[in-house]
Design a protein around this motif. Structure first.
Motif, mmCIF file in Angstrom:
data_model
loop_
_atom_site.group_PDB
_atom_site.id
_atom_site.type_symbol
_atom_site.label_atom_id
_atom_site.label_comp_id
_atom_site.label_asym_id
_atom_site.label_seq_id
_atom_site.Cartn_x
_atom_site.Cartn_y
_atom_site.Cartn_z
ATOM 1 N N ASP A 229 1.430 -19.867 -8.444
ATOM 2 C CA ASP A 229 1.853 -21.187 -7.963
ATOM 3 C C ASP A 229 1.703 -21.326 -6.450
ATOM 4 O O ASP A 229 2.057 -22.369 -5.881
ATOM 5 N N GLU A 230 1.204 -20.294 -5.797
ATOM 6 C CA GLU A 230 0.971 -20.256 -4.350
ATOM 7 C C GLU A 230 2.245 -20.413 -3.518
ATOM 8 O O GLU A 230 2.190 -20.720 -2.333
ATOM 9 N N LYS A 231 3.388 -20.166 -4.125
ATOM 10 C CA LYS A 231 4.644 -20.238 -3.382
ATOM 11 C C LYS A 231 5.004 -18.919 -2.708
ATOM 12 O O LYS A 231 5.904 -18.867 -1.872
ATOM 13 N N VAL A 232 4.312 -17.849 -3.116
ATOM 14 C CA VAL A 232 4.564 -16.519 -2.555
ATOM 15 C C VAL A 232 3.225 -15.902 -2.164
ATOM 16 O O VAL A 232 2.225 -16.067 -2.880
ATOM 17 N N VAL A 233 3.200 -15.213 -1.025
ATOM 18 C CA VAL A 233 2.034 -14.419 -0.667
ATOM 19 C C VAL A 233 2.471 -12.955 -0.638
ATOM 20 O O VAL A 233 3.551 -12.620 -0.146
ATOM 21 N N TYR A 234 1.652 -12.105 -1.230
ATOM 22 C CA TYR A 234 1.891 -10.664 -1.241
ATOM 23 C C TYR A 234 0.932 -10.006 -0.244
ATOM 24 O O TYR A 234 -0.266 -10.305 -0.243
ATOM 25 N N ILE A 235 1.460 -9.126 0.589
ATOM 26 C CA ILE A 235 0.646 -8.429 1.586
ATOM 27 C C ILE A 235 0.922 -6.937 1.480
ATOM 28 O O ILE A 235 2.085 -6.513 1.462
ATOM 29 N N THR A 236 -0.127 -6.145 1.397
ATOM 30 C CA THR A 236 0.055 -4.699 1.341
ATOM 31 C C THR A 236 0.020 -4.112 2.741
ATOM 32 O O THR A 236 -0.771 -4.522 3.587
ATOM 33 N N ASP A 237 0.891 -3.138 2.967
ATOM 34 C CA ASP A 237 0.924 -2.394 4.230
ATOM 35 C C ASP A 237 0.520 -0.958 3.926
ATOM 36 O O ASP A 237 1.232 -0.238 3.219
ATOM 37 N N THR A 238 -0.630 -0.539 4.451
ATOM 38 C CA THR A 238 -1.166 0.799 4.186
ATOM 39 C C THR A 238 -0.966 1.719 5.385
ATOM 40 O O THR A 238 -1.814 2.546 5.699
ATOM 41 N N ASP A 239 0.168 1.579 6.047
ATOM 42 C CA ASP A 239 0.470 2.397 7.228
ATOM 43 C C ASP A 239 0.533 3.883 6.899
ATOM 44 O O ASP A 239 0.428 4.732 7.790
ATOM 45 N N HIS A 240 0.719 4.207 5.628
ATOM 46 C CA HIS A 240 0.718 5.605 5.178
ATOM 47 C C HIS A 240 -0.560 6.325 5.618
ATOM 48 O O HIS A 240 -0.543 7.520 5.918
ATOM 49 N N ILE A 241 -1.686 5.561 5.665
ATOM 50 C CA ILE A 241 -2.986 6.162 5.981
ATOM 51 C C ILE A 241 -3.540 5.606 7.276
ATOM 52 O O ILE A 241 -3.751 4.399 7.416
ATOM 53 N N HIS A 242 -3.742 6.493 8.232
ATOM 54 C CA HIS A 242 -4.542 6.219 9.410
ATOM 55 C C HIS A 242 -5.752 7.146 9.322
ATOM 56 O O HIS A 242 -5.757 8.097 8.537
ATOM 57 N N ALA A 243 -6.793 6.875 10.072
ATOM 58 C CA ALA A 243 -8.013 7.682 9.968
ATOM 59 C C ALA A 243 -7.693 9.155 10.207
ATOM 60 O O ALA A 243 -7.259 9.546 11.292
ATOM 61 N N GLY A 244 -7.894 9.968 9.169
ATOM 62 C CA GLY A 244 -7.652 11.405 9.292
ATOM 63 C C GLY A 244 -6.192 11.789 9.341
ATOM 64 O O GLY A 244 -5.860 12.942 9.639
ATOM 65 N N ASP A 245 -5.301 10.868 9.041
ATOM 66 C CA ASP A 245 -3.868 11.132 9.183
ATOM 67 C C ASP A 245 -3.116 10.485 8.030
ATOM 68 O O ASP A 245 -3.150 9.270 7.854
ATOM 69 N N PHE A 246 -2.441 11.309 7.227
ATOM 70 C CA PHE A 246 -1.651 10.824 6.102
ATOM 71 C C PHE A 246 -0.185 11.157 6.363
ATOM 72 O O PHE A 246 0.160 12.320 6.578
ATOM 73 N N ASP A 247 0.664 10.163 6.348
ATOM 74 C CA ASP A 247 2.079 10.374 6.615
ATOM 75 C C ASP A 247 2.895 9.681 5.525
ATOM 76 O O ASP A 247 3.023 8.453 5.522
ATOM 77 N N PRO A 248 3.449 10.444 4.574
ATOM 78 C CA PRO A 248 4.182 9.839 3.456
ATOM 79 C C PRO A 248 5.479 9.151 3.857
ATOM 80 O O PRO A 248 6.089 8.468 3.035
ATOM 81 N N THR A 249 5.914 9.321 5.120
ATOM 82 C CA THR A 249 7.128 8.632 5.558
ATOM 83 C C THR A 249 6.828 7.231 6.076
ATOM 84 O O THR A 249 7.749 6.479 6.376
ATOM 85 N N ARG A 250 5.540 6.873 6.183
ATOM 86 C CA ARG A 250 5.171 5.521 6.599
ATOM 87 C C ARG A 250 4.940 4.644 5.365
ATOM 88 O O ARG A 250 4.811 5.131 4.253
ATOM 89 N N ALA A 251 4.810 3.370 5.602
ATOM 90 C CA ALA A 251 4.765 2.396 4.508
ATOM 91 C C ALA A 251 3.529 2.539 3.634
ATOM 92 O O ALA A 251 2.414 2.708 4.118
#
Length: 358
Positions: A229-251
């Motif tokens: 119904d276009e009343k909600v927008v969903y946005i993913t935050d992939t802060d868990h992954i930076h180039a060469g860096d994985f941090d499970p405590t980030r989003a």
């Protein structure tokens, strides 16, 4: 109720006890993981997952767009490197289904610069072009024809004189506006210059050329989609992954925002956690017409109810950055070196294709 073939119910222990988790178990073949019986309505009585294309490199990464009149899916590879020049690039490819039901793949010769997200747009495809280091290739939103010679046209390549970081994913609203994310992955992967903008989400009106920020405060804004119904927008935050860096405590999180109108302009309000994936990150994201939310994750496509409950997964055994609905009851899943077709209930249809009139 018994589960159909190629489906597997996830037990209470597998949901709650780490040592029993399905992630610790080896899957011999792709499978529909049933977390809630409501997922059986999504997949139907005779679901199947089939690998339809395979290569020895990550040819099937992002930007899947289904073109109904061609019965074809266009998509981009992961970042590749020219062995001689060391220059990074991405391929744009086309997967076509023949009359015999078999899929073939071909590379498309086009000048989309480091293509990532994409969407059906007018009679072509609107790409997120991440750009390159050179000022002559700033990236931005680029429309590509779907017929040879696959000509392109740039709609916008910056925010009031400042180049975007590396435009990542995109969705359109039925009012004609274009919404897109712009994280700094290009700089982190050494094919874009130092950022001059924060990680932001934008709304662009191609008719008036109005460009404005609609969301900030995200670590790495990535995929986005509207509810039916276009009343909600969903946005993913992939802060868990930076180039060469994985941090499970980030989003590794999907956020939901209400789309509201104030003084004739659209705004996003009431940011809230919709879901956090157990499979690293939620990347590309789509809704079906029932409001269920699908996201590409480290183990395949994860599916949540409109209320944020994990109801099931399409497990393909490897990372899925993105996917798209094709015909009713069908999903085309990208998984780097492989591409899959998941056949589900005929009643399950992608909201995006519905609003685009397909």
């Amino acid at each position: 109720m018994s589960a159909p073939q190629q489906c597997r119910r996830i037990s209470r222990e597998e949901k709650t006890i780490c040592s029993k988790s399905i992630k610790t178990q080896k899957l011999d073949q792709p499978v529909f993981a049933i977390y809630e019986d409501t997922f059986l309505d999504v997949v139907g009585k005779e679901p199947s997952i089939t690998c339809v294309l395979e290569r020895d490199y990550a040819f099937a990464h992002e930007a899947p767009v289904y073109i109904p009149e061609q019965d074809a899916v266009y998509f981009t590879s992961n970042v590749l490197v020219n062995k001689e020049t060391k220059v990074k690039y991405t391929d744009v490819g086309k997967a076509s289904r023949g009359k015999d039901g078999k899929w073939t793949y071909e590379k498309i010769a086009t000048d989309v610069s480091m293509g990532n997200g994409a969407i059906n747009y007018q009679s072509g495809i609107l790409f997120c072009a991440q750009g390159h280091l050179a000022d002559s290739e700033p990236g931005g939103l680029v429309v590509m024809d779907t017929n040879p010679p696959y000509a392109t046209k740039t709609l916008i390549d910056g925010f009031h004189g400042r180049q975007f970081n590396s435009v990542n994913d995109i969705v359109t609203h039925t009012d004609g506006s274009i919404w897109f994310t712009d994280p700094t992955y290009g700089f982190q992967q050494d094919f874009r210059p130092k950022p001059v903008l924060p990680n932001l989400v934008y709304r662009f009106d191609p008719e008036t050329a109005d460009i404005r920020v609609v969301a900030d405060g995200l670590g790495m804004p990535n995929g986005l989609c509207f509810s039916p119904d276009e009343k909600v927008v969903y946005i993913t935050d992939t802060d868990h992954i930076h180039a060469g860096d994985f941090d499970p405590t980030r989003a590794g999180t999907i956020y939901a925002y209400d789309v509201v109108v104030r003084h004739g302009g659209q705004f996003l309000e009431n940011r809230r956690v919709f879901a956090m994936t157990d499979a690293t990150i939620p990347d590309g994201i789509k809704c079906d017409m029932q409001g269920n939310v699908y996201a590409g994750c480290a183990d395949g496509v994860n599916v949540w109810s409109p209320g944020g409950k994990l109801i099931g997964k399409i497990l393909v055994g490897s990372f899925c950055a993105n996917f798209c609905f094709t015909k009713a009851g069908e999903i085309f899943v990208l998984s780097e070196e492989k591409a899959f077709v998941a056949r589900i209930a005929q009643s399950t249809k992608g909201a995006l294709l519905h609003y685009l009139g397909f």
